[in-house]
Design a protein around this motif. Structure first.
Motif, PDB file in Angstrom:
ATOM      1  N   THR A   1      23.441  12.681   2.905  1.00  0.00           N
ATOM      2  CA  THR A   1      22.160  13.352   3.171  1.00  0.00           C
ATOM      3  C   THR A   1      21.082  12.833   2.215  1.00  0.00           C
ATOM      4  OG1 THR A   1      22.718  15.211   1.734  1.00  0.00           O
ATOM      5  CG2 THR A   1      23.204  15.462   4.082  1.00  0.00           C
ATOM      6  N   ALA A   2      21.524  12.438   1.014  1.00  0.00           N
ATOM      7  CA  ALA A   2      20.556  11.881   0.056  1.00  0.00           C
ATOM      8  C   ALA A   2      19.980  10.568   0.582  1.00  0.00           C
ATOM      9  CB  ALA A   2      21.208  11.671  -1.308  1.00  0.00           C
ATOM     10  N   VAL A   3      20.812   9.756   1.240  1.00  0.00           N
ATOM     11  CA  VAL A   3      20.328   8.492   1.800  1.00  0.00           C
ATOM     12  C   VAL A   3      19.219   8.771   2.827  1.00  0.00           C
ATOM     13  CG1 VAL A   3      20.939   6.510   3.263  1.00  0.00           C
ATOM     14  CG2 VAL A   3      22.464   7.207   1.398  1.00  0.00           C
ATOM     15  N   VAL A   4      19.422   9.798   3.636  1.00  0.00           N
ATOM     16  CA  VAL A   4      18.407  10.152   4.635  1.00  0.00           C
ATOM     17  C   VAL A   4      17.105  10.575   3.947  1.00  0.00           C
ATOM     18  CG1 VAL A   4      17.834  11.738   6.530  1.00  0.00           C
ATOM     19  CG2 VAL A   4      20.162  10.819   6.324  1.00  0.00           C
ATOM     20  N   ARG A   5      17.270  11.333   2.878  1.00  0.00           N
ATOM     21  CA  ARG A   5      16.082  11.759   2.128  1.00  0.00           C
ATOM     22  C   ARG A   5      15.332  10.567   1.526  1.00  0.00           C
ATOM     23  NH1 ARG A   5      17.082  16.080  -2.537  1.00  0.00           N
ATOM     24  NH2 ARG A   5      14.963  15.851  -3.359  1.00  0.00           N
ATOM     25  N   VAL A   6      16.103   9.637   0.992  1.00  0.00           N
ATOM     26  CA  VAL A   6      15.476   8.422   0.446  1.00  0.00           C
ATOM     27  C   VAL A   6      14.700   7.706   1.549  1.00  0.00           C
ATOM     28  CG1 VAL A   6      15.939   6.126  -0.533  1.00  0.00           C
ATOM     29  CG2 VAL A   6      17.177   8.123  -1.395  1.00  0.00           C
ATOM     30  N   ALA A   7      15.334   7.561   2.717  1.00  0.00           N
ATOM     31  CA  ALA A   7      14.686   6.873   3.842  1.00  0.00           C
ATOM     32  C   ALA A   7      13.378   7.556   4.223  1.00  0.00           C
ATOM     33  CB  ALA A   7      15.634   6.828   5.040  1.00  0.00           C
ATOM     34  N   ASP A   8      13.382   8.894   4.181  1.00  0.00           N
ATOM     35  CA  ASP A   8      12.189   9.651   4.591  1.00  0.00           C
ATOM     36  C   ASP A   8      11.110   9.707   3.513  1.00  0.00           C
ATOM     37  OD1 ASP A   8      13.354  10.186   6.985  1.00  0.00           O
ATOM     38  OD2 ASP A   8      14.015  12.221   6.467  1.00  0.00           O
ATOM     39  N   GLU A   9      11.536   9.785   2.257  1.00  0.00           N
ATOM     40  CA  GLU A   9      10.570  10.164   1.218  1.00  0.00           C
ATOM     41  C   GLU A   9      10.230   9.081   0.200  1.00  0.00           C
ATOM     42  OE1 GLU A   9      12.055  13.598  -0.860  1.00  0.00           O
ATOM     43  OE2 GLU A   9      12.466  14.695   1.003  1.00  0.00           O
ATOM     44  N   ALA A  10      11.112   8.092   0.034  1.00  0.00           N
ATOM     45  CA  ALA A  10      10.996   7.276  -1.184  1.00  0.00           C
ATOM     46  C   ALA A  10      10.128   6.027  -1.062  1.00  0.00           C
ATOM     47  CB  ALA A  10      12.398   6.889  -1.667  1.00  0.00           C
ATOM     48  N   PHE A  11       9.749   5.632   0.140  1.00  0.00           N
ATOM     49  CA  PHE A  11       9.189   4.283   0.271  1.00  0.00           C
ATOM     50  C   PHE A  11       7.694   4.202   0.569  1.00  0.00           C
ATOM     51  CE2 PHE A  11      13.761   3.468   1.505  1.00  0.00           C
ATOM     52  CZ  PHE A  11      14.078   2.870   0.300  1.00  0.00           C
ATOM     53  N   SER A  12       7.040   5.345   0.690  1.00  0.00           N
ATOM     54  CA  SER A  12       5.641   5.289   1.145  1.00  0.00           C
ATOM     55  C   SER A  12       4.738   4.551   0.150  1.00  0.00           C
ATOM     56  CB  SER A  12       5.109   6.696   1.399  1.00  0.00           C
ATOM     57  OG  SER A  12       5.258   7.470   0.240  1.00  0.00           O
ATOM     58  N   ASP A  13       5.091   4.553  -1.136  1.00  0.00           N
ATOM     59  CA  ASP A  13       4.307   3.783  -2.109  1.00  0.00           C
ATOM     60  C   ASP A  13       4.843   2.371  -2.305  1.00  0.00           C
ATOM     61  OD1 ASP A  13       2.394   5.636  -2.737  1.00  0.00           O
ATOM     62  OD2 ASP A  13       3.663   6.626  -4.235  1.00  0.00           O
ATOM     63  N   VAL A  14       6.134   2.299  -2.581  1.00  0.00           N
ATOM     64  CA  VAL A  14       6.648   1.020  -3.090  1.00  0.00           C
ATOM     65  C   VAL A  14       6.700  -0.066  -2.024  1.00  0.00           C
ATOM     66  CG1 VAL A  14       9.115   1.562  -2.789  1.00  0.00           C
ATOM     67  CG2 VAL A  14       8.389  -0.033  -4.589  1.00  0.00           C
ATOM     68  N   ILE A  15       7.006   0.281  -0.782  1.00  0.00           N
ATOM     69  CA  ILE A  15       7.107  -0.770   0.242  1.00  0.00           C
ATOM     70  C   ILE A  15       5.733  -1.395   0.525  1.00  0.00           C
ATOM     71  CG2 ILE A  15       7.665  -1.261   2.672  1.00  0.00           C
ATOM     72  CD1 ILE A  15      10.193  -0.977   1.111  1.00  0.00           C
ATOM     73  N   PRO A  16       4.680  -0.590   0.783  1.00  0.00           N
ATOM     74  CA  PRO A  16       3.377  -1.235   1.014  1.00  0.00           C
ATOM     75  C   PRO A  16       2.799  -1.912  -0.233  1.00  0.00           C
ATOM     76  CG  PRO A  16       3.358   1.068   1.751  1.00  0.00           C
ATOM     77  CD  PRO A  16       4.632   0.856   1.002  1.00  0.00           C
ATOM     78  N   ARG A  17       3.186  -1.434  -1.431  1.00  0.00           N
ATOM     79  CA  ARG A  17       2.507  -1.944  -2.644  1.00  0.00           C
ATOM     80  C   ARG A  17       3.311  -2.943  -3.453  1.00  0.00           C
ATOM     81  NH1 ARG A  17       0.142   3.719  -4.831  1.00  0.00           N
ATOM     82  NH2 ARG A  17      -1.011   4.265  -2.939  1.00  0.00           N
ATOM     83  N   PHE A  18       4.498  -3.262  -3.004  1.00  0.00           N
ATOM     84  CA  PHE A  18       5.349  -4.150  -3.809  1.00  0.00           C
ATOM     85  C   PHE A  18       4.646  -5.446  -4.180  1.00  0.00           C
ATOM     86  CE2 PHE A  18       8.551  -7.550  -4.188  1.00  0.00           C
ATOM     87  CZ  PHE A  18       9.315  -7.037  -5.221  1.00  0.00           C
ATOM     88  N   HIS A  19       3.911  -6.016  -3.233  1.00  0.00           N
ATOM     89  CA  HIS A  19       3.296  -7.325  -3.481  1.00  0.00           C
ATOM     90  C   HIS A  19       1.994  -7.271  -4.280  1.00  0.00           C
ATOM     91  CE1 HIS A  19       5.868  -8.327   0.111  1.00  0.00           C
ATOM     92  NE2 HIS A  19       6.101  -9.389  -0.626  1.00  0.00           N
ATOM     93  N   THR A  20       1.516  -6.087  -4.593  1.00  0.00           N
ATOM     94  CA  THR A  20       0.263  -5.965  -5.343  1.00  0.00           C
ATOM     95  C   THR A  20       0.454  -6.432  -6.783  1.00  0.00           C
ATOM     96  OG1 THR A  20      -0.407  -4.098  -3.977  1.00  0.00           O
ATOM     97  CG2 THR A  20      -1.507  -4.334  -6.109  1.00  0.00           C
ATOM     98  N   VAL A  21      -0.474  -7.265  -7.240  1.00  0.00           N
ATOM     99  CA  VAL A  21      -0.439  -7.702  -8.636  1.00  0.00           C
ATOM    100  C   VAL A  21      -1.731  -7.261  -9.302  1.00  0.00           C
ATOM    101  CG1 VAL A  21      -0.382  -9.677 -10.205  1.00  0.00           C
ATOM    102  CG2 VAL A  21       1.027  -9.680  -8.148  1.00  0.00           C
ATOM    103  N   GLY A  22      -1.620  -6.524 -10.412  1.00  0.00           N
ATOM    104  CA  GLY A  22      -2.826  -5.973 -11.016  1.00  0.00           C
ATOM    105  C   GLY A  22      -3.509  -5.075 -10.001  1.00  0.00           C
ATOM    106  N   ARG A  23      -4.759  -5.391  -9.680  1.00  0.00           N
ATOM    107  CA  ARG A  23      -5.456  -4.604  -8.677  1.00  0.00           C
ATOM    108  C   ARG A  23      -5.502  -5.330  -7.333  1.00  0.00           C
ATOM    109  NH1 ARG A  23      -8.283  -0.825 -10.907  1.00  0.00           N
ATOM    110  NH2 ARG A  23      -8.101  -0.719 -13.144  1.00  0.00           N
ATOM    111  N   ASP A  24      -4.889  -6.490  -7.294  1.00  0.00           N
ATOM    112  CA  ASP A  24      -5.087  -7.348  -6.137  1.00  0.00           C
ATOM    113  C   ASP A  24      -3.971  -7.157  -5.113  1.00  0.00           C
ATOM    114  OD1 ASP A  24      -5.699  -9.299  -4.361  1.00  0.00           O
ATOM    115  OD2 ASP A  24      -5.840 -10.927  -5.824  1.00  0.00           O
TER     116      ASP A  24
END
Ligand SMILES: [Zn+2]
Length: 338
Positions: free
Chosen positions: A99-122
């Motif tokens: 159930t924790a995996v499902v929670r991770v899938a639902d809750e954990a990625f909204s920041d890190v997936i879209p922003r992974f490639h950001t460097v500094g402010r760019d």
């Protein structure tokens, strides 16, 4: 002398990777966990990662990490990251692994997936270099990721950076209130960002046409850089602005520079004070009327920034040595002869 500064626009995939993972101010450790999972996939030669696999592996990284140490994963002592909360619930028996995996899938990625490639402010700098996303469904891993060299070494760098962040968060948490009130002070004094390009010819005159950070000729590739990170000082005052290569600017990112660059900045400002430029008066009113007062004020801001962002110095590009930087030597000699 640092030759890599001459290659100002030819970044390799490894350069991009290191810029993403190793530089910049991380508010939490999410990027490190995602980077670790991505490197596993690169090693296995997988070109796709389903959302479920991603969530499971990401959770496992945090379970392993937080099993042996319970270091904070972000700066605020009164908060936990989503991943810390999920792991705590598993440990307390409130949540099963599945159930924790499902929670991770639902809750954990909204920041890190879209922003992974950001460097500094760019956010455009390395966009989609290592994966593309169908959010909630899958990541498609790129050839740039699958062909990264020295994956083992890159993995060690991520692990080291993760530990370094945890160490910084421990310090930040103990200094948290102080750090926050310092940020507030600068925020109150701040004003809107101005276009900085008009300052280039002026600054260049006092910088001998060379990059502030590596001492090599600037050419056309000129960036105006805030020596003390703008995200703390929140202003564009000339005493804190220097010109650098985009490469050096990217390497430094929002980090705190080492002492020698502060000495150099003080000397650079005195170089401006020795002229009759109208901005001489602006520097005097911001920092003080005498060289001694100005050096002291600048040092005061530097010490504040240390408290606000934690101590993680950047000493210059690899191979940079202030004592063999002719511009640095000239400035310091000028300063000592006053
Ligand atoms: Zn440079």
């Amino acid at each position: 002398m640092n030759k890599s500064c001459l290659l100002t626009t030819n970044f390799s995939n490894r350069d991009y990777w290191q810029a993403i993972v190793l530089y910049g101010l991380n508010a939490a450790t999410y990027k490190m966990a995602l980077a670790t999972v991505l490197l596993q996939s690169a090693r296995a030669g997988e070109s796709e990662l389903s959302w479920g696999d991603l969530s499971e592996r990401y959770l496992k990284e945090y379970l392993t990490r937080l099993e042996t140490n319970s270091q904070p994963q972000q700066s605020n002592p009164s908060r936990l990251t989503k991943m810390e909360r999920i792991v705590a619930d598993i440990k307390a028996g409130k949540e099963s692994f599945d159930t924790a995996v499902v929670r991770v899938a639902d809750e954990a990625f909204s920041d890190v997936i879209p922003r992974f490639h950001t460097v500094g402010r760019d956010s455009k700098f390395a966009q989609d270099t290592f994966y593309t996303t169908e959010f909630g469904r899958k990541l498609t891993l790129t050839d740039a990721l699958l062909s990264l060299p020295d994956v083992t070494q890159l993995n060690e760098e991520v692990a080291a950076r993760w530990s370094l962040l945890e160490g910084a968060f421990v310090i930040n948490q103990s200094n948290y209130d102080l750090a926050n009130s310092i940020r507030d002070i600068y925020l109150k004094d701040g004003y809107d960002r101005k276009p900085l390009a008009p300052t280039i010819p002026f600054l260049n005159g006092y910088q001998g046409n060379v990059c502030f950070y590596c001492g090599e000729a600037l050419g056309d590739d000129i960036h105006v850089d805030h020596v003390l990170p703008r995200q703390v000082l929140n202003h564009d005052e000339i005493w804190n602005l220097v010109l650098s290569h985009s490469h050096c600017n990217m390497l430094k990112s929002d980090r705190l520079v080492g002492d020698h660059f502060i000495t150099k900045l003080i000397a650079r400002n005195e170089n401006i004070m020795g002229s009759n430029h109208p901005w001489k008066a602006k520097i005097a009113s911001a920092l003080g009327a005498t060289p001694h007062k100005r050096a002291k004020t600048l040092q005061y801001h530097y010490d504040n920034v240390k408290v606000a962002i934690g101590v993680s110095y950047w000493g210059g590009a690899e191979g940079y040595n202030p004592s063999s930087d002719p511009f640095y030597r000239r400035l310091i000699t000028q300063l000592n002869n006053k």
